[in-house]
Design an enzyme around this catalytic site. Sequence first.
Site, mmCIF file in Angstrom:
data_model
loop_
_atom_site.group_PDB
_atom_site.id
_atom_site.type_symbol
_atom_site.label_atom_id
_atom_site.label_comp_id
_atom_site.label_asym_id
_atom_site.label_seq_id
_atom_site.Cartn_x
_atom_site.Cartn_y
_atom_site.Cartn_z
ATOM 1 C CG ASP A 181 -1.566 1.196 1.602
ATOM 2 O OD1 ASP A 181 -2.282 1.701 0.725
ATOM 3 O OD2 ASP A 181 -1.399 1.710 2.731
ATOM 4 C CG ASP B 97 -1.231 7.956 0.863
ATOM 5 O OD1 ASP B 97 -0.632 9.013 1.088
ATOM 6 O OD2 ASP B 97 -1.685 7.642 -0.251
ATOM 7 C CG ASP C 254 -2.163 2.734 6.333
ATOM 8 O OD1 ASP C 254 -2.389 2.515 5.129
ATOM 9 O OD2 ASP C 254 -2.438 3.804 6.896
HETATM 10 O O1 LIG Z 1 -4.435 3.113 -0.445
HETATM 11 P P1 LIG Z 1 -3.513 4.193 0.032
HETATM 12 O O2 LIG Z 1 -2.253 4.305 -0.766
HETATM 13 O O3 LIG Z 1 -3.243 4.074 1.504
HETATM 14 O O4 LIG Z 1 -4.324 5.540 -0.190
HETATM 15 C C1 LIG Z 1 -5.450 5.848 0.646
HETATM 16 C C2 LIG Z 1 -5.703 7.332 0.601
HETATM 17 O O5 LIG Z 1 -4.447 7.947 0.945
HETATM 18 C C3 LIG Z 1 -4.363 9.356 0.874
HETATM 19 O O6 LIG Z 1 -5.065 9.917 1.979
HETATM 20 C C4 LIG Z 1 -4.526 9.571 3.240
HETATM 21 O O7 LIG Z 1 -3.154 10.044 3.311
HETATM 22 C C5 LIG Z 1 -3.031 11.491 3.257
HETATM 23 C C6 LIG Z 1 -1.539 11.810 3.212
HETATM 24 O O8 LIG Z 1 -0.858 11.273 4.295
HETATM 25 C C7 LIG Z 1 -3.757 12.094 4.453
HETATM 26 O O9 LIG Z 1 -3.661 13.513 4.428
HETATM 27 C C8 LIG Z 1 -5.238 11.686 4.416
HETATM 28 O O10 LIG Z 1 -5.907 12.148 5.571
HETATM 29 C C9 LIG Z 1 -5.363 10.154 4.367
HETATM 30 O O11 LIG Z 1 -6.716 9.774 4.169
HETATM 31 C C10 LIG Z 1 -4.860 9.878 -0.445
HETATM 32 O O12 LIG Z 1 -4.877 11.282 -0.416
HETATM 33 C C11 LIG Z 1 -6.222 9.310 -0.801
HETATM 34 O O13 LIG Z 1 -6.576 9.721 -2.104
HETATM 35 C C12 LIG Z 1 -6.114 7.786 -0.798
HETATM 36 O O14 LIG Z 1 -7.363 7.200 -1.142
#
Ligand SMILES: O=P(O)(O)OC[C@H]1O[C@H](O[C@H]2O[C@H](CO)[C@@H](O)[C@H](O)[C@H]2O)[C@H](O)[C@@H](O)[C@@H]1O
Length: 370
Positions: free
Chosen positions: A111, A113, A308
Amino acid sequence: MTNHAGFAAEDAVTAAVPAPAQAGRHFSAFLTPRLTDCKKAAAAEHVDLAGAGVTVPGSWLDSMRASSPRHAKPVVGAEHDDWMEKHPSALAWFESVAAAAKGKEIVVFLDYDGTLSPIVTDPDRAIMTDDMREAVRGVAKHFPTAIVSGRCIDKVFDFVKLEELYYAGSHGMDIRGPTAAASEYHHIKAKQGDAVTCQPAAEFLPVIEEVYHALTVKMASIRGALVENNKFCLSVHYRCVDEAEWGALDAGVRAVIEGYPDLRLTKGRKVLEIRPVIDWDKGSALQFLLKSLGYEGRKDVFPIYIGDDRTDEDAFKVLRNRGQGMGILVTKFPKETTASYTLREPSEVKEFLRKLVKSKSNGDKGLIGK
Ligand SMILES: O=P(O)(O)OC[C@H]1O[C@H](O[C@H]2O[C@H](CO)[C@@H](O)[C@H](O)[C@H]2O)[C@H](O)[C@@H](O)[C@@H]1O
């Protein structure tokens, strides 16, 4: 584990690395002053049930509220120890991981983020460190490796910048194999010109685009709200929105998607996500990639999936159902999960990846993999 609603989970944000803004996103008005406030709030913030896969009774608003530190109770003592016993550290128990993978072909799914980059206030600044990139590059030299993210492929590729990987963006709804530049790697089984691609939600592109614009307009009145276009899905971030406005944000999002029965609402870490109703998720992407790599029906494959948040649970479940490989949840706190192992944060993910490579390099001694 029974009372999951009592389990707290971390969501402390890390100071963002400055980076230029990117296309495909829209922060609502008044963002600049709010970002400062948000950073202050983030510094004091340690819990996020929203990203924990925790089911909170009542409305979605209750669930959004549960991610506020004021509402979450940290888990300590025997309950925490019990959970850790059931979900041990993949680093501390690395020998067990290696033993389980011995004689099998490892495939790595990561993954983005919260796994390869820390959670930060501004999604455009979730930068991956060079050290982490080198660790992922090292893993990809030895094992087929895929990034599986909620972000659109282009955005996640901009962060990761490794052409030798498979990418499954938009929660697995946009899959792309490595570019030709990576064909030197021994494990790339697809022939040149035989590119792996999959876009099961392609027909929804026009409607997603339409809803993106409608949400952008709707969210303009909510200070700190951010609408992110992830191509086959949309993210409405509320990390920087005052809790008093979460109800309005939730209602606004629902009002927009009400007229679109082909779309559904899910929830991530301080984010509402809008995606097509199709039966396709990160778990489906994992299955698709294993099949594309030629592992269908094989018993000697060992997929390792590291993630995560709750969207990664779909992939953990696939592994559990296949009775193959291992799911590793990145978390500092107990959460409801189907993963069997844990790592505390991205720095531990990096260490784990390095250990995998080191073990493979000692492969003649048969420590890990085939
Ligand atoms: O599947 P992932 O790679 O984990 O992506 C899931 C979402 O991640 C991002 O948002 C999350 O991370 C951001 C940066 O750290 C944070 O600001 C936010 O609050 C989290 O939800 C991304 O911006 C999303 O588009 C993804 O879906």
